[in-house]
Design an enzyme around this catalytic site. Structure first.
Site, short mmCIF file in Angstrom:
data_model
loop_
_atom_site.label_atom_id
_atom_site.label_comp_id
_atom_site.label_asym_id
_atom_site.label_seq_id
_atom_site.Cartn_x
_atom_site.Cartn_y
_atom_site.Cartn_z
N SER A 97 58.91 -107.02 -23.54
CA SER A 97 59.64 -107.71 -24.61
C SER A 97 59.16 -107.23 -25.98
O SER A 97 58.00 -106.82 -26.13
CB SER A 97 59.42 -109.22 -24.51
N1 SAH Z 1 56.52 -110.27 -19.99
C1 SAH Z 1 56.87 -109.04 -19.36
C2 SAH Z 1 58.37 -108.96 -19.17
C3 SAH Z 1 58.78 -108.04 -18.10
S1 SAH Z 1 60.52 -108.05 -17.78
C4 SAH Z 1 56.41 -107.89 -20.22
O1 SAH Z 1 56.32 -108.06 -21.44
O2 SAH Z 1 56.13 -106.82 -19.67
C5 SAH Z 1 60.69 -109.41 -16.65
C6 SAH Z 1 59.88 -109.32 -15.38
O3 SAH Z 1 60.31 -110.38 -14.54
C7 SAH Z 1 60.08 -108.03 -14.58
O4 SAH Z 1 58.84 -107.41 -14.38
C8 SAH Z 1 60.71 -108.52 -13.28
O5 SAH Z 1 60.33 -107.76 -12.15
C9 SAH Z 1 60.19 -109.95 -13.19
N2 SAH Z 1 60.97 -110.85 -12.33
C10 SAH Z 1 62.32 -110.94 -12.18
N3 SAH Z 1 62.64 -111.88 -11.27
C11 SAH Z 1 61.44 -112.41 -10.83
C12 SAH Z 1 61.10 -113.42 -9.88
N4 SAH Z 1 62.02 -114.09 -9.16
N5 SAH Z 1 59.79 -113.69 -9.69
C13 SAH Z 1 58.82 -113.04 -10.38
N6 SAH Z 1 59.08 -112.07 -11.28
C14 SAH Z 1 60.37 -111.76 -11.52
#
Ligand code: SAH
Length: 220
Positions: free
Chosen positions: A69
């Site tokens: 993000s």
């Molecule tokens: N805060 C993170 C955001 C990553 S994007 C950063 O700054 O890097 C969102 C993340 O949510 C991804 O890595 C994706 O794999 C994860 N995600 C999506 N659905 C999910 C679920 N059901 N359980 C756990 N993680 C999930």
């Protein structure tokens, strides 16, 4: 890793200071959040090829089709979750590269973070081990179920978007607790849910763009 990368001009303390003053211009006011973001080395959370853009106000790719993000979103969500005071126990859904996790670890006693993509999580696990955060627990799991074994949480933060909040998450929020998440699919809004003894209250805020929440875990 940090030795030869920490000297790069684009990733220096000055670059971080510029990011902080931009966040202030964008009306981020929580000094605790700003201090946490000033100290975390964001360029170490992205691939070296794009490290020079790490402090720009954009979301960047982190492999596996996921994104880190933007600084503003991390600051905004952290500020909303904190609402002026440090928190005891927080659940993060969607660890990704672990940047938001690292920020949370500065003002939360215990951070639990779950990620569904196994290989992404292993990489993040070694990155966080290097930064010696001893109040973070990572788990390879489907965040749609929350983390019942560690509930209730004073805060829940979700970094992937959903149309409908799973009831498991609502029930794992402590009374007096707060949840911040992006709601919607094509059109998404940042939402805050507060739980009190009467029930839940939802506030809809800024328009945002997140990857969707997906169910089930991915082994590799
Ligand atoms: N805060 C993170 C955001 C990553 S994007 C950063 O700054 O890097 C969102 C993340 O949510 C991804 O890595 C994706 O794999 C994860 N995600 C999506 N659905 C999910 C679920 N059901 N359980 C756990 N993680 C999930």
């Amino acid at each position: 890793m940090s030795i030869h990368r920490s000297g790069i001009g684009m990733t220096s303390q000055r670059t971080r200071a510029r990011m902080i003053s931009r966040l202030r211009d964008q009306n981020i006011q929580d000094e605790v959040v700003l201090a946490a973001m000033n100290s975390a080395l964001r360029h170490l959370f992205v691939e070296e090829a794009i490290a020079s853009r790490a402090y720009d106000d954009v979301a960047l790719p982190i492999n596996f089709g996921q994104t880190i993000s933007s600084p503003f979103i991390v600051a905004r969500m952290s500020e909303l979750l904190r609402a002026g005071s440090d928190l005891g126990k927080v659940l993060e859904i969607g660890t990704g590269c672990g940047y938001q996790t690292t920020i949370l670890a500065q003002f939360v006693d215990e951070v639990y973070s779950v990620e569904r993509i196994g290989s992404l999580l292993s990489r993040t696990r070694s990155r966080l081990r290097e930064s010696r955060l001893n109040n973070v627990r990572l788990k390879h799991a489907d965040g749609l179920h929350g983390l019942p074994e560690a509930a209730p949480f004073d805060g829940i933060i979700m970094t992937c978007a959903t149309m409908h909040l799973p009831s498991a998450l609502l029930s794992q929020l402590a009374i007096g607790g707060r949840m911040v998440y992006p709601k919607g699919s094509q059109e998404q809004y940042l939402c805050v849910i507060e739980r009190n003894i009467q029930g839940y209250k939802e506030t809809i805020l800024d328009e945002v763009k997140f990857v969707p929440i997906l169910s089930g875990i991915v082994k590799n």
